[in-house]
Design a protein around this motif. Structure first.
Motif, short mmCIF file in Angstrom:
data_model
loop_
_atom_site.label_atom_id
_atom_site.label_comp_id
_atom_site.label_asym_id
_atom_site.label_seq_id
_atom_site.Cartn_x
_atom_site.Cartn_y
_atom_site.Cartn_z
N ALA A 82 -40.72 -17.29 -44.78
CA ALA A 82 -40.92 -16.70 -43.49
C ALA A 82 -40.28 -15.42 -43.41
CB ALA A 82 -40.63 -17.65 -42.32
N PHE A 83 -38.98 -15.40 -43.84
CA PHE A 83 -38.13 -14.10 -43.85
C PHE A 83 -38.75 -13.15 -45.03
CE2 PHE A 83 -34.61 -11.50 -45.11
CZ PHE A 83 -34.05 -11.05 -44.05
N LEU A 84 -39.27 -13.49 -45.96
CA LEU A 84 -39.65 -12.73 -47.17
C LEU A 84 -40.98 -12.03 -46.76
CD1 LEU A 84 -38.73 -14.59 -50.59
CD2 LEU A 84 -37.75 -12.78 -49.74
N PHE A 85 -41.80 -12.68 -46.09
CA PHE A 85 -43.12 -12.32 -45.45
C PHE A 85 -42.73 -11.48 -44.17
CE2 PHE A 85 -44.85 -15.22 -48.45
CZ PHE A 85 -45.87 -14.75 -48.93
N ARG A 86 -41.58 -11.27 -43.77
CA ARG A 86 -41.09 -10.54 -42.67
C ARG A 86 -41.27 -10.96 -41.22
NH1 ARG A 86 -44.08 -6.65 -45.44
NH2 ARG A 86 -45.20 -6.03 -43.65
N PHE A 87 -41.63 -12.21 -41.18
CA PHE A 87 -41.60 -12.94 -39.86
C PHE A 87 -40.32 -13.33 -39.33
CE2 PHE A 87 -46.04 -13.54 -41.41
CZ PHE A 87 -46.69 -13.05 -40.17
N TYR A 88 -39.38 -12.29 -39.10
CA TYR A 88 -37.94 -12.41 -38.87
C TYR A 88 -37.83 -13.50 -37.78
CZ TYR A 88 -37.67 -8.61 -42.05
OH TYR A 88 -37.98 -7.73 -42.97
N ARG A 89 -38.57 -13.50 -36.78
CA ARG A 89 -38.36 -14.24 -35.40
C ARG A 89 -38.73 -15.73 -35.86
NH1 ARG A 89 -37.83 -11.33 -30.12
NH2 ARG A 89 -37.76 -9.17 -30.66
N LEU A 90 -39.62 -15.77 -36.52
CA LEU A 90 -40.26 -16.98 -37.15
C LEU A 90 -39.01 -17.66 -37.87
CD1 LEU A 90 -42.30 -19.60 -37.57
CD2 LEU A 90 -43.45 -18.08 -39.56
N ALA A 91 -38.80 -16.98 -38.79
CA ALA A 91 -37.50 -17.62 -39.81
C ALA A 91 -36.29 -18.08 -38.83
CB ALA A 91 -37.10 -16.52 -40.84
N TRP A 92 -36.06 -17.37 -37.68
CA TRP A 92 -34.67 -17.59 -37.11
C TRP A 92 -35.13 -18.92 -36.28
CZ3 TRP A 92 -29.91 -16.93 -37.94
CH2 TRP A 92 -29.59 -15.87 -38.33
N ARG A 93 -36.32 -18.96 -35.76
CA ARG A 93 -36.74 -20.08 -34.86
C ARG A 93 -36.89 -21.46 -35.79
NH1 ARG A 93 -41.14 -16.45 -32.41
NH2 ARG A 93 -40.36 -16.14 -30.35
N MET A 94 -37.32 -21.16 -36.69
CA MET A 94 -37.62 -22.27 -37.73
C MET A 94 -36.02 -22.75 -38.21
SD MET A 94 -39.79 -22.57 -41.05
CE MET A 94 -41.20 -21.58 -40.54
N ALA A 95 -35.50 -21.91 -38.37
CA ALA A 95 -33.93 -22.24 -39.06
C ALA A 95 -33.12 -23.11 -37.75
CB ALA A 95 -33.20 -21.14 -39.51
N LEU A 96 -33.18 -22.42 -36.72
CA LEU A 96 -32.40 -23.19 -35.63
C LEU A 96 -33.06 -24.45 -35.12
CD1 LEU A 96 -31.77 -20.01 -33.41
CD2 LEU A 96 -29.89 -21.35 -34.67
N SER A 97 -34.42 -24.59 -35.16
CA SER A 97 -35.17 -25.92 -34.84
C SER A 97 -34.74 -27.12 -35.96
CB SER A 97 -36.66 -25.58 -34.85
OG SER A 97 -37.03 -24.92 -33.86
N ILE A 98 -34.92 -26.59 -37.26
CA ILE A 98 -34.32 -27.39 -38.38
C ILE A 98 -32.94 -28.05 -38.19
CG2 ILE A 98 -33.95 -27.62 -40.71
CD1 ILE A 98 -36.39 -25.55 -41.41
N LEU A 99 -32.03 -27.06 -37.90
CA LEU A 99 -30.60 -27.59 -37.84
C LEU A 99 -30.33 -28.41 -36.53
CD1 LEU A 99 -28.91 -24.04 -38.41
CD2 LEU A 99 -28.96 -26.33 -39.81
N GLY A 100 -31.14 -27.89 -35.48
CA GLY A 100 -31.12 -28.79 -34.35
C GLY A 100 -31.51 -30.14 -34.45
N ALA A 101 -32.95 -30.33 -34.97
CA ALA A 101 -33.61 -31.44 -35.17
C ALA A 101 -32.84 -32.40 -36.21
CB ALA A 101 -34.97 -31.09 -35.65
N TYR A 102 -32.16 -31.79 -37.21
CA TYR A 102 -31.70 -32.68 -38.23
C TYR A 102 -30.30 -33.04 -37.59
CZ TYR A 102 -31.54 -34.66 -42.64
OH TYR A 102 -31.46 -35.75 -43.86
N SER A 103 -29.71 -32.40 -36.84
CA SER A 103 -28.35 -32.90 -36.29
C SER A 103 -28.60 -34.13 -35.27
CB SER A 103 -27.59 -31.72 -35.43
OG SER A 103 -27.39 -30.60 -36.28
N ILE A 104 -29.81 -34.03 -34.55
CA ILE A 104 -30.14 -35.03 -33.75
C ILE A 104 -30.28 -36.49 -34.46
CG2 ILE A 104 -31.82 -35.84 -32.00
CD1 ILE A 104 -32.12 -32.87 -30.95
#
Length: 195
Positions: A82-104
């Motif tokens: 996502a970051f390489l295709f310049r979807f920066y907000r998508l990359a951040w949303r995905m990273a935060l969602s993954i970290l949050g979900a996996y923590s839960i």
């Protein structure tokens, strides 16, 4: 440096949809967690698990490939793409969602403490060895988080991939003998709620 792709609008005007999805997803997760905390598998879980777990060995290679897309190894690849295709907000949303979900997921596994199929069912066919508790399925959670986060950015004609990917990863977990149905249902519900 190339400009970021415009990716701020996919979520605009959909508050009711996201709020309703959040409430429904966490209700399903809560009910699943409550049932899983009892420690035993229900009759329908036994039936569904064995219905998939007993599929032919010819499915093995395909299911091992499919299950990779719900693994923690795939998650950073999706963020980097996502970051390489310049979807920066998508990359951040995905990273935060993954970290949050996996923590839960990690906290829920310790609190619920539900065993894997090999312990719950004497006739379970465990095709791969996995340790730790079973509920919720981390693979089902991660594939749900990654694909649902990407969904608003996908062309309409390709959106069928999202439910197909989620269902295939969930089936792969049952086929490989590492989860039972309530584990994957809880994982999909959790991933949906986080997104």
């Amino acid at each position: 440096m190339a400009a970021a792709r415009h990716d701020t609008t996919p979520y605009t005007g959909h508050f009711a949809l996201y709020a309703g999805g959040f409430v429904a997803a966490f209700a399903v997760f809560g009910i699943s967690a409550w049932l899983a905390a009892k420690g035993t598998a229900t009759g329908w879980e036994y039936t569904w698990f064995h219905g998939v777990n007993s599929w032919s060995e010819s499915w093995y290679r395909f299911m091992v490939i499919v299950t990779f897309f719900g693994s923690t190894m795939w998650a950073p690849i999706a963020v980097i793409l996502a970051f390489l295709f310049r979807f920066y907000r998508l990359a951040w949303r995905m990273a935060l969602s993954i970290l949050g979900a996996y923590s839960i997921v990690m906290v829920a596994k310790h609190i619920i403490g539900r065993e894997r199929p090999i312990t719950l069912f004497q006739d379970a066919h465990a095709r791969v060895a996995e340790t730790g508790m079973g509920f919720p399925s981390g693979h089902a959670t991660l594939i749900t988080v990654v694909t649902l986060t990407m969904l608003p950015y996908m062309p309409w004609k390709w959106r069928w991939i999202v439910p197909a990917a989620i269902v295939l990863v969930c089936l792969s977990r049952l086929y490989l003998g590492v989860h039972i149905p309530l584990d994957v249902i809880g994982g999909v519900a959790l991933g949906t709620g986080v997104v």
